[in-house]
Design an enzyme around this catalytic site. Structure first.
Site, mmCIF file in Angstrom:
data_model
loop_
_atom_site.group_PDB
_atom_site.id
_atom_site.type_symbol
_atom_site.label_atom_id
_atom_site.label_comp_id
_atom_site.label_asym_id
_atom_site.label_seq_id
_atom_site.Cartn_x
_atom_site.Cartn_y
_atom_site.Cartn_z
ATOM 1 C CB SER A 139 -0.942 -0.079 1.204
ATOM 2 O OG SER A 139 -2.114 0.619 0.923
ATOM 3 C CE LYS A 192 0.013 5.241 -1.888
ATOM 4 N NZ LYS A 192 -0.993 4.647 -2.704
ATOM 5 C CD1 TRP A 241 -7.956 3.119 -2.150
ATOM 6 C CD2 TRP A 241 -9.704 4.153 -3.081
ATOM 7 N NE1 TRP A 241 -7.966 4.421 -1.715
ATOM 8 C CE2 TRP A 241 -9.027 5.077 -2.264
ATOM 9 C CE3 TRP A 241 -10.843 4.575 -3.776
ATOM 10 C CZ2 TRP A 241 -9.437 6.411 -2.124
ATOM 11 C CZ3 TRP A 241 -11.254 5.902 -3.635
ATOM 12 C CH2 TRP A 241 -10.552 6.800 -2.822
ATOM 13 C CG HIS A 261 -5.595 -2.749 0.139
ATOM 14 N ND1 HIS A 261 -4.829 -2.331 -0.924
ATOM 15 C CD2 HIS A 261 -5.148 -2.051 1.216
ATOM 16 C CE1 HIS A 261 -3.973 -1.409 -0.514
ATOM 17 N NE2 HIS A 261 -4.140 -1.228 0.787
HETATM 18 C C1 GTR Z 1 -5.451 4.428 1.670
HETATM 19 C C2 GTR Z 1 -4.873 5.248 0.555
HETATM 20 C C3 GTR Z 1 -4.098 4.380 -0.362
HETATM 21 C C4 GTR Z 1 -3.187 3.419 0.365
HETATM 22 C C5 GTR Z 1 -3.713 2.963 1.704
HETATM 23 C C6 GTR Z 1 -2.691 2.431 2.706
HETATM 24 O O1 GTR Z 1 -6.293 5.120 2.491
HETATM 25 O O2 GTR Z 1 -5.932 5.868 -0.104
HETATM 26 O O3 GTR Z 1 -3.413 5.157 -1.310
HETATM 27 O O4 GTR Z 1 -1.934 3.964 0.505
HETATM 28 O O5 GTR Z 1 -4.354 3.958 2.402
HETATM 29 O O6 GTR Z 1 -1.516 2.736 2.667
HETATM 30 O O7 GTR Z 1 -3.111 1.706 3.591
#
Ligand code: GTR
Length: 419
Positions: A259, A263, A350, A400
């Site tokens: 997540s 990045k 998402w 996710h």
């Molecule tokens: C979410 C965000 C994502 C992702 C995620 C995370 O809320 O929108 O881009 O990075 O968090 O890191 O858990």
């Protein structure tokens, strides 16, 4: 403009409640990706020599417009304090070491606590450095692992269960994220695992860059680092320590994150060529997904919810993705000719699984230019069928998350990485 003012602007222009994600392919507006193998002046990029220069151009653009410049160099004297000397861990001859990496030459703070778990082996082993969300103690229930004492972000459940009290982790937080960390499986496969809590480097909230490593540096300007670049900088300091470990195969050390930390892994791995494999698990917007597709989470939304993650220049591209000078396939390409693994989850709309696949595929010509194979397939692979060679991609069933299936693929990939 100050970061505060810009984030306010981002918020006023796009309240979170009014955000409508695109989840229908037919609603994606037509877009054109910025070319990969073409210099900014329009000249073609034709060989490995050209690629070096093109790579430098892209690094400069991503630095200035997306993640921001790291305001700290590699410290001249990085101090390593062994907090737990190498000691037996679990079964089968594995060991555990805890090292505090101190960033100031004189002060006891700031620091990053690195946990290193090594399998029993006669020869140097590959390793995966993975950033964690909830402290080193959260990856396994073993009481041998020290509790993180940095500021800890928490959800309601963690506060209610007592896992986090007054923004600090308690013993109840041990192993809370174990389902994402198959430690036994990793060690049994002959791969070492190194991990650190991202909040040691920069606590994940928008505080005007007062905490973590920021006091060591000047105040960031519009092209200077946000938190992702700060976490990536921390990952490189962890890599500095791993360099000293003769039990590790220095040609096969991966960086991995899920997540927002996916990045971070991509940006860290793009910049730091000591990582032989870069693993982006469900990284989505600002990670492996193409910004121009505008599917799921898009630039305006991420900049509104998390104004501290990217540099302030990135805020200009809210709802203006086509004006971005780069897109994320070019970020992935910075890893060539090393290995990259982009992984998606079917229900993680998402993060735009298809946008993650397309970015990995569109990055592949950089590998081909360097006589390596990327992803040849035009179409997304089926669920649970990894595709590609030095650029690899899978989509698995489920949400996710990080699962054993994901780790099995990464363990295989790190063994294949290297020169
Ligand atoms: C979410 C965000 C994502 C992702 C995620 C995370 O809320 O929108 O881009 O990075 O968090 O890191 O858990």
């Amino acid at each position: 403009m100050t970061r505060f003012f810009l984030s306010l602007l981002a918020m006023t222009t796009l309240p979170l409640s009014a955000y409508e994600p695109i989840y229908d392919e037919s609603e994606i507006p037509p877009y054109e990706l910025p070319p990969l193998l073409q210099f900014e002046n329009g000249d073609p990029v034709e060989n490995a020599e050209d690629w070096k220069k093109r790579r430098a151009e892209l690094v400069a653009l991503f630095t200035d417009q997306v993640y921001g410049k790291a305001l700290l160099p590699k410290p001249k004297k990085l101090r390593f304090e062994i907090r737990t000397p190498e000691s037996p861990f679990l079964e089968n001859g594995a060991t555990m070491t805890e090292v505090r990496i101190l960033f100031s030459e004189t002060e006891p703070k700031p620091f990053l606590d690195l946990l290193l778990l090594k399998p029993k082996s006669e020869t140097p082993t590959p390793a995966i450095l993975a950033l964690n969300f909830s402290g080193n103690h959260s990856i396994h229930s073993s009481t041998q692992i020290s509790l993180t004492d940095s500021w800890m972000r928490s959800r309601k459940e963690e506060r209610e269960s007592g896992a986090v009290v007054d923004d600090r982790a308690t013993d109840k937080a041990r192993g809370v994220k174990a389902s994402r960390w198959p430690v036994e499986k990793i060690l049994e496969s002959g791969v070492a695992l190194a991990t650190f809590y991202y909040g040691d480097v920069d606590p994940d909230f928008d505080d005007g860059f007062e905490n973590g490593i920021h006091p060591l540096a000047e105040k960031p300007g519009p092209g200077d680092w946000g938190s992702i670049a700060a976490w990536a900088w921390g990952a490189s300091r962890a890599r500095d320590y791993l360099e000293k470990e003769s039990d590790l195969d220095q040609d096969r050390i991966a960086i991995m994150g899920h997540s927002r930390l996916g990045k971070t892994a991509l940006w860290a791995g793009a910049l730091d060529e000591r990582f032989s494999l870069v693993i982006s698990n469900n990284s989505g917007c600002g990670g492996a997904a193409l910004s121009r597709r505008r599917f799921g989470e898009r630039v305006s939304r991420i900049n509104t919810s998390f104004p501290h993650w990217f540099c302030d220049n990135f805020l200009q591209y809210n709802e203006k993705e086509s004006e971005l000078p780069v897109d994320q396939h070019q970020l992935i390409a910075l890893i060539a000719p090393r290995m990259v693994y982009v992984a998606s989850a079917e229900e993680d709309r998402w993060a735009d699984p298809k946008g993650e696949f397309l970015a990995a595929r569109e990055a592949s010509p950089a590998w081909e230019l360097l006589e390596k194979n990327g992803i040849e397939a035009e179409e997304m692979p089926e669920i649970g069928k990894p595709a590609g060679d030095r650029v690899r991609y899978h989509i698995r069933a489920g949400k996710h998350d990080v699962t054993d299936y994901d780790w099995e693929q990464y363990l295989r990939a790190v063994k294949e990485s290297g020169k």
